[in-house]
Design an enzyme around this catalytic site. Structure first.
Site, PDB file in Angstrom:
ATOM      1  N   SER A 196      -8.734 -22.197 -22.240  1.00 34.47           N
ATOM      2  CA  SER A 196      -8.318 -23.493 -22.765  1.00 34.47           C
ATOM      3  C   SER A 196      -9.328 -23.961 -23.821  1.00 34.47           C
ATOM      4  CB  SER A 196      -8.197 -24.488 -21.598  1.00 34.47           C
ATOM      5  OG  SER A 196      -7.373 -25.566 -21.923  1.00 34.47           O
ATOM      6  N   ASP A 450       3.280 -21.793 -20.755  1.00 34.01           N
ATOM      7  CA  ASP A 450       2.299 -22.840 -21.040  1.00 34.01           C
ATOM      8  C   ASP A 450       2.689 -23.546 -22.328  1.00 34.01           C
ATOM      9  OD1 ASP A 450       0.069 -24.397 -21.562  1.00 34.01           O
ATOM     10  OD2 ASP A 450      -1.207 -22.701 -22.110  1.00 34.01           O
ATOM     11  N   HIS A 475      -0.913 -21.379 -18.091  1.00 34.07           N
ATOM     12  CA  HIS A 475      -2.184 -21.721 -18.712  1.00 34.07           C
ATOM     13  C   HIS A 475      -3.355 -20.998 -18.025  1.00 34.07           C
ATOM     14  CE1 HIS A 475      -4.281 -24.336 -21.513  1.00 34.07           C
ATOM     15  NE2 HIS A 475      -5.110 -24.737 -20.568  1.00 34.07           N
TER      16      HIS A 475
END
Length: 517
Positions: A196, A450, A475
């Site tokens: 991320s 995601d 994710h």
């Protein structure tokens, strides 16, 4: 005495700055503009990711880190303690080019759960590579806060200014170089890993510090989410796609529910009725409290829609499985129960994790360390406009309002956001044309379920800058600790990533040996 004063001057100067600038209160309980920018957390808390006690193989250290890597004023030389963790159990030593795997902490404390679960890919493969493992906490999170408590630092307009991604990358570089010297491992190849926001940092580190990192695995890194490169509705469109694919009737119920919530709220005692219907922990003061909660729940469900729970399916099963004749609000509440489980109350008890979407208290009034820290980062440099139009998602129209966003940031932090800085400093525009000419050894991994994947790299840029994704993934799913129940497509994705890294290391070793001749 003069030497002592010279050494103390940066500290005295810095202390005076801190004391003189703690003036802005960043925690407000007044309803403000909701900029609707989700946090990029690599994983959500649940029974698997709750902090686990580290084994004795993991050693915790604190590095004497420089406050400001890019200024030579006296106060810049001030030192704070930055946490990092080392696991040398499988380390093969520098003489055989055993690699060093470095996990970049991001916008949360580097706790035991993050080390054991979120960084699972380096733990799972340490023995195979005979790798030295390093985990580094991001400055201003957890135990790596300069000069005082988190609240004190975040209320200091000066010290808060050193809280940015460029300083964080320089921190990582300092620690990696130091550890390599301590282990006499100057020639050991370094691979950096992040998920991320941490994935963005990993890719940017490879670009900014190629002499330190041989390669990077950037999982679910939406590096195109800046400066108008991706449409502002990329994320909500992705959420809508996940729900529509799971169940058309579920999608329609959610889409129609916003009008019904507004309709009930407009009636006499309407907020009281909604509070009763949704068993809120305290009476609703505004209808947006309920709507923001639901939108947040749906968004997180899509972002982390992976095995074994598949939260989008959970929610839709509740909505579609409600008894025949149940009205829209009843069906929506059934979806909440299906996702959260049976509990005494829902929606707005921030102090009770069971009333939240997954123990995550992010929201308009959040005051937790990660929420406040990420709020600062979004308001300074991580400006990722997000909104939706009138007919492009299952949500109500809410286009991104730059004026409100800027005013909100000024009100909270006293700063004007710099929306073009990330692309100026790291790049992003025409990324394929640019990176194929000078960059190498970066894996951009994604799961297409995601919603952030729409702002990621989804096609190979060159032979060594690869996009490795799965249609079913979510994710940062490839980063977390492997499970026996993992589906074959996830196992295959990780295998391709590991084989790619093995190729980087083989080529590096061959290059070193060739230079020695």
């Amino acid at each position: 005495m003069s030497t002592l004063l010279t050494l103390l001057y940066p500290w005295v100067s810095l202390l005076s700055i801190i004391l003189s600038t703690i003036t802005i209160n960043i925690v407000s309980t007044t309803p403000t503009y909701n900029n609707n920018i989700p946090r990029l957390s690599a994983f959500l808390r649940d029974s698997k990711t709750e902090p686990q006690t580290l084994s004795q193989d993991f050693q915790i250290f604190f590095f004497n880190q420089t406050l400001d890597h890019f200024n030579y004023g006296p106060e810049s030389y001030a030192i704070f303690k930055q946490k990092y963790v080392i696991n040398s159990k499988y380390w093969g030593g520098p003489n055989v080019f055993s690699p060093i795997f470095v996990y970049f902490g991001a916008e949360s404390p580097l706790d035991d759960g993050q080390i054991t679960y979120s960084a699972g890919i380096i733990n799972d493969n340490a023995a195979h590579f005979k790798a030295l493992l390093i985990y580094i906490e991001h400055r201003y999170y957890g135990e790596s806060i300069p000069f005082g408590t988190f609240d004190e630092v975040m209320n200091s307009v000066t010290i808060r200014g050193y809280f940015n991604s460029a300083q964080a990358l320089a921190d990582y570089a300092e620690i990696i170089v130091y550890v390599k010297e301590e282990f006499a491992a100057q020639e050991s190849p370094v691979i950096v890993f992040g998920g991320s926001y941490g994935g963005m940092l990993a890719s940017w580190f490879r670009l900014k510090y190629p002499h330190i990192a041989l390669g990077a695995l950037a999982s679910s890194a939406p590096i195109l989410n800046f400066d108008g490169i991706s449409p502002e509705n990329t994320f909500p469109v992705g959420v809508t796609k996940d729900f529509k694919e799971a169940s058309e009737s579920c999608y329609q119920a959610i889409r129609n529910s916003w009008f019904e919530i507004d309709n009930v709220a407009s009636q006499q005692n309407g907020l009281s009725i909604l509070s009763q219907r949704f068993k809120t922990c305290s009476p609703l003061g505004y209808s947006y409290e309920l709507k923001n909660y639901l939108e947040d729940m749906y968004s997180k469900a899509a972002q982390y829609d992976g095995p074994p729970t598949y939260p989008v399916t959970q929610i839709c099963s509740g909505i579609d499985g409600a008894p025949e004749g149940t009205d829209i609000l009843g069906r929506i509440f059934a979806g909440v129960i299906a996702r959260i489980g049976n509990t005494t109350c829902y929606i707005n008890d921030i102090g009770n994790p069971t009333s939240q979407t997954s123990g995550d208290t992010n929201g308009p009034q959040t005051t937790d360390e990660t929420g406040v820290g990420w709020g600062w980062q979004v308001c300074s440099e991580m400006v990722t406009p997000m909104g939706q139009g009138s007919d492009d998602t299952m949500f109500q129209p809410r286009p991104f309002n730059a004026t409100n966003f800027i005013n909100d940031c000024k009100s909270k932090y006293g700063v004007t956001p710099r929306p073009h800085w990330v692309t100026t400093y790291y790049g992003g525009h025409d990324i394929k044309l640019v990176l194929q000419r000078f960059a190498s050894n970066i894996i951009f991994s994604n799961g297409l379920r995601d919603p952030f994947s729409g702002a990621g790299i989804l096609e190979d840029i060159s032979d060594t800058i690869l996009a490795i994704y799965t249609a079913e993934g979510s994710h940062c799913l490839d980063m977390v600790l492997a499970q026996q129940s993992d589906p074959y497509w996830l196992v295959n994705q990780r295998q391709i990533e590991i084989q790619t890294i093995e190729g980087w290391i083989r080529k590096y070793v061959a290059d070193v040996n060739a230079f020695r001749k």
